[in-house]
Design an enzyme around this catalytic site. Structure first.
Site, PDB file in Angstrom:
ATOM      1  N   PHE A 140      76.596 -22.656  20.659  1.00  0.00           N
ATOM      2  CA  PHE A 140      76.260 -21.051  20.045  1.00  0.00           C
ATOM      3  C   PHE A 140      75.662 -20.404  21.310  1.00  0.00           C
ATOM      4  O   PHE A 140      74.730 -20.742  21.809  1.00  0.00           O
ATOM      5  CB  PHE A 140      75.227 -20.906  19.123  1.00  0.00           C
ATOM      6  CG  PHE A 140      74.905 -19.681  18.712  1.00  0.00           C
ATOM      7  CD1 PHE A 140      75.630 -19.086  17.585  1.00  0.00           C
ATOM      8  CD2 PHE A 140      73.916 -18.806  19.239  1.00  0.00           C
ATOM      9  CE1 PHE A 140      75.509 -17.530  17.271  1.00  0.00           C
ATOM     10  CE2 PHE A 140      73.588 -17.600  19.117  1.00  0.00           C
ATOM     11  CZ  PHE A 140      74.333 -17.104  18.064  1.00  0.00           C
ATOM     12  N   ASP A 225      73.312 -22.900  29.577  1.00  0.00           N
ATOM     13  CA  ASP A 225      72.743 -21.591  28.445  1.00  0.00           C
ATOM     14  C   ASP A 225      71.256 -22.132  28.137  1.00  0.00           C
ATOM     15  O   ASP A 225      71.258 -23.254  27.193  1.00  0.00           O
ATOM     16  CB  ASP A 225      73.743 -21.483  27.301  1.00  0.00           C
ATOM     17  CG  ASP A 225      73.086 -20.379  26.487  1.00  0.00           C
ATOM     18  OD1 ASP A 225      72.031 -19.909  26.478  1.00  0.00           O
ATOM     19  OD2 ASP A 225      74.037 -19.998  25.776  1.00  0.00           O
ATOM     20  N   LYS A 254      65.859 -14.212  25.386  1.00  0.00           N
ATOM     21  CA  LYS A 254      64.921 -14.634  24.492  1.00  0.00           C
ATOM     22  C   LYS A 254      63.244 -14.406  24.837  1.00  0.00           C
ATOM     23  O   LYS A 254      62.950 -13.517  25.187  1.00  0.00           O
ATOM     24  CB  LYS A 254      65.111 -15.897  23.824  1.00  0.00           C
ATOM     25  CG  LYS A 254      66.337 -16.011  22.810  1.00  0.00           C
ATOM     26  CD  LYS A 254      66.597 -16.658  21.759  1.00  0.00           C
ATOM     27  CE  LYS A 254      67.755 -16.293  20.860  1.00  0.00           C
ATOM     28  NZ  LYS A 254      68.775 -17.297  20.764  1.00  0.00           N
TER      29      LYS A 254
HETATM   30  C1  LIG Z   1      70.134 -16.790  20.779  1.00  0.00           C
HETATM   31  C2  LIG Z   1      71.266 -17.376  21.902  1.00  0.00           C
HETATM   32  C3  LIG Z   1      72.475 -16.596  22.350  1.00  0.00           C
HETATM   33  C4  LIG Z   1      72.449 -15.341  22.122  1.00  0.00           C
HETATM   34  O1  LIG Z   1      71.282 -14.400  22.436  1.00  0.00           O
HETATM   35  P1  LIG Z   1      71.419 -12.842  21.826  1.00  0.00           P
HETATM   36  O2  LIG Z   1      70.283 -12.343  22.610  1.00  0.00           O
HETATM   37  O3  LIG Z   1      71.391 -13.211  20.348  1.00  0.00           O
HETATM   38  O4  LIG Z   1      72.621 -12.177  22.257  1.00  0.00           O
HETATM   39  C5  LIG Z   1      73.168 -17.297  23.270  1.00  0.00           C
HETATM   40  N1  LIG Z   1      72.980 -18.698  23.613  1.00  0.00           N
HETATM   41  C6  LIG Z   1      71.856 -19.303  23.140  1.00  0.00           C
HETATM   42  C7  LIG Z   1      71.689 -20.713  23.149  1.00  0.00           C
HETATM   43  C8  LIG Z   1      70.822 -18.942  22.051  1.00  0.00           C
HETATM   44  O5  LIG Z   1      70.069 -19.611  21.358  1.00  0.00           O
END
Ligand SMILES: *Cc1c(COP(=O)(O)O)cnc(C)c1O
Length: 400
Positions: A140, A225, A254
């Site tokens: 994700f 990520d 985040k």
């Molecule tokens: C939440 C998340 C995203 C996307 O972030 P947004 O601020 O919602 O665009 C990307 N990668 C990971 C691992 C995430 O948990």
């Protein structure tokens, strides 16, 4: 207006792209949130780990209001007095030489993809527009067209094609699958150190280390990520540190602004991030002084309040306690630090009803995929508060 009124309004006037629990939150403080009917809950989701510092942290709030009264947006056409300080502090905290600020996580992921591709052409010498990126099944990374192009979740992409080419997805947790997928056109491998949205999937020990080694041997960048796993969530500042790995490019978002503001960033050294030249990439809001001031305060709270250490210590304790709860429904308890997934057996009837039962008893958690309850409270939680919820969780996990 009460809960039902707000729910009805939202259902009538909003797009239905989420299926939230029917709790309407109106305020929060630390690990607690309060709904419009005055009921108090312990937040065990932390806005998908965006609120590691706890809700409405007073120091971040002060930075926000102070900066908002001065200047909020300059655009990058001009410079501002907050961004340089954020750059410097981020470099000191993260160990990366430079960074590039964006807003949402998905934007930072898109930025990292552009950067990795550019590196592929400029440094590695991949023929133009032939660059490939290896990702993992169950990933994700966000919701843009390019990012859902390489999702393995059909539901995320069903009616949204045509898709962006250039991505190859391999089995998560299998380093040799990465090695086998590498071609002379591979620019990068992009992974989550733990797959949060896939249901807190923890790869075998040494996986990242082996992938990093394979990347190095093949002149391929490793992109981590860490939008969800970074900034202390898993008991290290970056989850990659569990494997002793330093990715070539790390993406954060985040908790970078403690839930006050969308701030994300791509971190790398100069030899990589220095490849962008003026005009090639940007964002009207990325690096704005309000976001930068908030992020500075939010990062400072993580360090000053030793949230990484607390996550490590209490997260381990939390997971041990959860694992000891006898329950006919639980298949596995897994995670690292304060990122914990409780996977239920197929026969348990899905995690949703357990989350609803927890909500009724004052704990907010959210099902991840169908069978996993994720527990990821703000990292400011203390042992006493944690201890108070184990009996509740035990009751719920023993529902018929
Ligand atoms: C939440 C998340 C995203 C996307 O972030 P947004 O601020 O919602 O665009 C990307 N990668 C990971 C691992 C995430 O948990």
């Amino acid at each position: 207006m009460n809960t039902q009124d707000f729910v009805a309004l939202e259902e009538q006037y909003g797009a239905h792209n989420y299926h939230p629990l029917d709790v309407v939150i109106e305020k929060g403080e630390g690990v607690w949130v309060y709904d419009v009917d005055g009921k108090k809950y312990l937040d065990c989701l932390s806005a998908y780990s965006a609120v590691n510092q706890g809700h409405v942290h007073p120091k971040i709030l002060a930075a926000l209001t102070e900066q908002a009264a001065k200047i909020t947006l300059t655009s990058r056409a001009f410079r501002n007095d907050q961004l340089p300080l954020l750059y410097k502090e981020l470099a000191e905290i993260s160990g990366y030489e430079v960074s590039l600020p964006m807003n949402s996580g998905a934007e930072a992921v898109e930025t990292a993809i552009k950067l990795a591709r550019k590196w592929g052409y400029q440094v590695k010498g991949i023929p133009r527009h032939q660059a490939e990126m290896i990702v993992a099944d169950g990933n994700f990374h966000g919701r843009t067209i390019s990012i859902v192009s390489f999702s393995s979740e059909e539901f995320y992409k069903d009616d949204f094609g045509p898709f962006t080419p250039g991505f190859i997805s391999v089995s998560y947790g299998d380093a040799e699958a990465v090695a086998a997928a590498i071609t002379p056109n591979t620019a990068a491998v992009m992974l989550e150190p733990i797959q949060g949205e896939a249901g807190v999937v923890v790869p075998p020990e040494g996986y990242l280390k082996r992938v990093a080694q394979i990347c190095k041997e093949n002149n391929v960048l490793l992109v981590a990520d860490e939008i969800q796993t970074g900034l202390g969530r898993t008991g290290k500042f970056f989850a990659c540190e569990h494997d002793g790995v330093r990715a070539d490019i790390t993406i954060i978002g985040k908790a970078m602004a403690g839930g006050f503001y969308p701030v994300s960033a791509v971190l790398a050294d100069k030899d990589i991030l220095g490849l962008f030249s003026p005009g090639e990439h940007g964002s009207t809001f990325g690096g704005n002084p309000l976001g930068a001031a908030v992020a500075r305060a939010a990062l400072n709270v993580i360090i000053e309040e030793k949230l990484v250490e607390n996550s490590e210590k209490l997260g381990t304790y939390f997971m041990e306690q959860l694992a000891e709860i006898p329950s006919p429904h639980v298949k596995e308890v897994r995670g690292k630090g304060m990122l914990i997934g409780v996977e239920l057996k197929e026969e348990a009837g899905g995690a949703r009803r357990f989350c609803e039962a927890l909500q009724e008893r004052g704990i907010l958690a959210k099902e991840t995929h169908d069978h996993v309850i994720r527990f990821a409270p703000p990292l400011v939680i203390d042992k006493e508060t944690l201890d108070s919820i184990f009996p509740v969780i035990r009751d719920v996990l023993n529902m018929p």
